[in-house]
Structure formats: structure tokens, C-alpha cells
Design a protein around this motif. Sequence first.
Motif, short mmCIF file in Angstrom:
data_model
loop_
_atom_site.label_atom_id
_atom_site.label_comp_id
_atom_site.label_asym_id
_atom_site.label_seq_id
_atom_site.Cartn_x
_atom_site.Cartn_y
_atom_site.Cartn_z
N LEU A 181 0.84 -1.21 0.00
CA LEU A 181 0.00 0.00 0.00
C LEU A 181 0.87 1.26 0.00
O LEU A 181 0.55 2.25 -0.67
CB LEU A 181 -0.95 -0.01 1.21
CG LEU A 181 -2.16 -0.93 1.07
CD1 LEU A 181 -2.88 -1.10 2.39
CD2 LEU A 181 -3.13 -0.42 0.00
N GLU A 182 1.98 1.17 0.73
CA GLU A 182 2.91 2.31 0.77
C GLU A 182 3.47 2.59 -0.64
O GLU A 182 3.50 3.73 -1.09
CB GLU A 182 4.04 1.96 1.74
CG GLU A 182 4.56 3.15 2.53
CD GLU A 182 5.55 2.67 3.57
OE1 GLU A 182 5.10 2.28 4.64
OE2 GLU A 182 6.76 2.66 3.26
N LYS A 183 3.86 1.51 -1.30
CA LYS A 183 4.40 1.66 -2.67
C LYS A 183 3.34 2.21 -3.61
O LYS A 183 3.62 3.05 -4.46
CB LYS A 183 4.88 0.29 -3.19
CG LYS A 183 6.24 -0.09 -2.66
CD LYS A 183 6.63 -1.45 -3.19
CE LYS A 183 7.81 -1.99 -2.39
NZ LYS A 183 8.02 -3.41 -2.67
N LEU A 184 2.11 1.69 -3.46
CA LEU A 184 1.02 2.15 -4.34
C LEU A 184 0.70 3.63 -4.10
O LEU A 184 0.34 4.34 -5.03
CB LEU A 184 -0.24 1.30 -4.12
CG LEU A 184 -0.17 -0.13 -4.68
CD1 LEU A 184 -1.35 -0.96 -4.20
CD2 LEU A 184 -0.15 -0.13 -6.21
N ASN A 185 0.84 4.05 -2.85
CA ASN A 185 0.58 5.46 -2.54
C ASN A 185 1.61 6.38 -3.19
O ASN A 185 1.31 7.54 -3.48
CB ASN A 185 0.61 5.68 -1.02
CG ASN A 185 -0.65 5.15 -0.38
OD1 ASN A 185 -1.67 5.01 -1.04
ND2 ASN A 185 -0.58 4.83 0.90
N ASN A 186 2.81 5.84 -3.40
CA ASN A 186 3.87 6.66 -4.00
C ASN A 186 3.81 6.71 -5.52
O ASN A 186 4.58 7.42 -6.16
CB ASN A 186 5.25 6.13 -3.57
CG ASN A 186 5.45 6.30 -2.09
OD1 ASN A 186 4.89 7.22 -1.49
ND2 ASN A 186 6.23 5.42 -1.49
N ILE A 187 2.93 5.88 -6.07
CA ILE A 187 2.85 5.86 -7.54
C ILE A 187 2.01 7.03 -8.03
O ILE A 187 0.93 7.29 -7.52
CB ILE A 187 2.25 4.51 -8.03
CG1 ILE A 187 3.26 3.38 -7.75
CG2 ILE A 187 1.95 4.55 -9.54
CD1 ILE A 187 2.73 1.99 -7.98
#
Lengths: 235, 255
Positions: A229-235
Motif C-alpha cells: 500500500l505504501e508503494k502504491l501510494n507513492n505511484i
Amino acid sequence: MKNFFLLFIIVVLVVLLINIQQNIEKSFNYPFKPVTTLQIKEATFVNFWGVLLGLRRLSADLAWIDVLQYYGTHFEEDEHEDGKHHHEGHRHIQWGEYKELLSHCQVVIRLDPYFKYAYLYGAGALAFNHERFDQAIELLEEGVANNPEYWRFHLYLGAIVARQKGEYQKVIPLLEQVVFAPETPMMLRSILAQIYEKQGNYHKARLVWEYILSTATEEHYIKRAKSHLEKLNNI
Amino acid sequence: MKKLLAVCNYTLRENIRGKIFYIIMLFALVVIASSFLFSKISGEMESRVIVDVGLGVIELFAFLMAIFGAVRLILQEIENKTIYLILSRPIKRYIYILGRYIGMLVIVLVNILIMFGGLLLLLVSKGYGFQLIYLEAIGLIFCKIIIITAIGLLISLVSTSAITSITATFFIWLLGHFSHEIKFLSDKLTNVFAKGAVKIAYYIIPHFEYFNLKDYINVPVSVYTLNMLWVIAYCIVYSGIIMSLSILLFRRREF
């Protein structure tokens, strides 16, 4: 005289008992196969005594713990941070072969043929983690035979066959229909989420990871969901 | 009725004073609590494992209490010669044996309920809800206990040794869970006499699989369809037969 009366009562009760037993057996079908016909590759002492003492479900649970000990819980491949190549839907296998995974799962499902989660988990691991599609199908077909009313097995079968043929577009809609069902293993949910990510469908990936985060009880799934989720938020 | 209650009360007091039940119950509660550890290594099947270990442990320990208690009921009284004191009073033998049996069942039921309470506490503390089928499973476990206690009592009246009685009762417990296998075996046999003998054995042994609801929790009802009223009737009539035989034997026994 008293004893004759008691004997008479016993005879009446015996007749009544036979009648009751016949009435019970009109509707009652013992839901398990006889132990002597169980095809278990490696029946353990615990399995044997469990069945003998009328503790079939508990024996199946212990066999299930045995599967998890054999296969491990942190088995899933995460992102390839080592730079190894992989393409959509193709999971590079870094872990052992776990050749006995099918037979370990078979012990569980033959002790308790209604243990749906064991079929789903075993088939999911065999098909999506190890690409042993025939074994996964074999396991699920046994599930269908034992639980004909459980339609989700058919969807899994469809998803596995599609995955075997490399038809990833067909895998997704089939998995989507079962991903939020209570019996669905987290492993399959995370597989679907990763497929979404690889396809660039970040919105759906986020939904699945959020669902995993809110329902998972195992620490490693919670960690994985948070990190994704953290990675997806940074996309 | 008053005398029956007095014997029940006597059995209850005797067991409350004895330490063995407290030890068994305490050990059972510890094992139920340890299902928490099992659940930790069972992945996503946490609630299933807690319930299965809990119900399994309740049944197993209730069974242990029942066989040790039932066998001790009369045998110990005979060994200690305290039975003479009781039977010399104006109390009928059938009242005495029924009172002892019912008293024993009450004490096991109390223990079962305490253990079940422990299991529910564990489930609630883990955030899992209560399902009616758990209570039904406990009720049917108690039905098994009603039958096996009667059998243990009958065997202890025939046998002179506690170990023999316990062993024989234990084997009947195993056979009772194996009755389906016996039916399967009788269907496979071709010899008429052997088939007949196995068929008779099938009707004589208690059918504990009728009461094994804890194993059928996930089985679709369409597969096994258990008529609770018939099953309870089976338990009452079966234990009625065994208790009648016990009364018959106890009446004929000379002290």
C-alpha cells in the motif's frame, strides 16, 4: 418377580432401541469414508488415534499444521528486488520444490473432506507458486467430488486451467469472483493483488491489499499489505 | 425421590472432596488454553483450531472423568466396605445405584460446562463469535458421557478390578466410534455366520458417531441429517437398558 419385571422392561427397551436406531439411520449418513479405505500416504500415529477416538476434525487440524510446518508460512515470493527477470503472471520460483506438498494436503482432506480451505490453499500453492497444475487440478477435483455444492471450486479450477494455458486475462475475472469469500486463503488474495499491480491496475490492487490489511491475522500478510500500500501510494 | 436425591448429594460431596476431578479439570483448562498456541501455528485457521482443540479436549477429559468416576463408584465402596453401611439402611438397591449414577453425571456435566466456559472465553478474547452448533456439540458430548458412564458402571459390577473395568470401558468407547466401520465390514463379509455376528455386534455397541457433531461442523446438513430428537431418545433408551442391567446385577449381588 421384580427381576422378571425388570427383564421385561429391558426387552421392551431393546425393541424400542432397534426402532430408534432404524429411524436415525433413515436420514443419517455417516459423512466420512471408512478409515480402512482412506488412501493416506503417510498416516501418523496421531491421525490413527484421532480417528479412533472420534476426533477426525482435530486430526485434520494437526495434519494441517503439519502442512504448514512442511511448506512454511513465509513461502510467497515477493517483488524481485534482486533484479531477476519475471514477466506478468510468471512467478520465479526461488524456494524449494516441496515435492510432497500434494500428499501432505491429501492427508488433511482425506481426514476431513469438508476442509475447503485446505483444498484452496494447496491448489493455489501448487498452481501459482510451483506451476504444478496437474496436481492442483487433482486436489481441486477431489474437492469438487466431496463438496459438489461448493461452486467456488469450479471457479478456481477455471482460474488454474487458464493460468496453465497462459491466459492471464481469464485468470483475473475468475479469481475476482472468489477473492472476498471467507474461505479464500490470503495467499490467493495476494496473488491477485500482485497480478493487478503487474497489469498496472493500481486501484484494484489497492482494494485487495486494503482488504488483506483489514482481515489478515498473520503478521507477514499485514506487513506485506502495508508495504504494498505504501508503494502504491507513492505511484 | 428423597432417598435418590440423598444418594446423588452424597456422590456429589464425595467427588467435590476428592482431588482427582480438580486435577483433571485444571489440566483440561490448561490444554484448552494451549489451543491458543496451536492456533498461532495454524495460519488462517485460528478459530477452527481453537474450537476443534477445545471441543476435543472437553470430550476427552469428560470421558476420563466419567470412566474413572463410574468405575470407582461401586468398586471403591466395596473395597472400602463402606457399601455395607449404606445398604444396611432402608434404601433400595436400585435407588442407590441410580443415585450414584445421576450424581456422577451431574459432576461431569458441571465440569463440562466449566471447560466449555473456558473455551468460550478464549474464543471471545480472540474476537470470534459464539455459534449455536458449539452448544449442540457439547450437548451431544454429554449424551456420549451418559452412555459411557452407564457402561462403565455395568462393567465395574461385573469385574472385580478397576483396571480391567477401565480398559474394557475404554475399548467400548473406541468401538462406539468405530461402529460405522463395523457396518462397512459386515457389508463386505460373505460368510453368513460372520456377517450375522458382526451385524449383531453393530446393534449392541453404542453408536457414538450419532453424537459426534463436533466432527460435522463444516459438513453440509444435507450430507448427514441428524435428527436430534431421535438421537437423544437413543441416548436415553440405550443408557436405560444398561442401567436396568446394572440394577439387575446389583440386586443379585451378595455382599
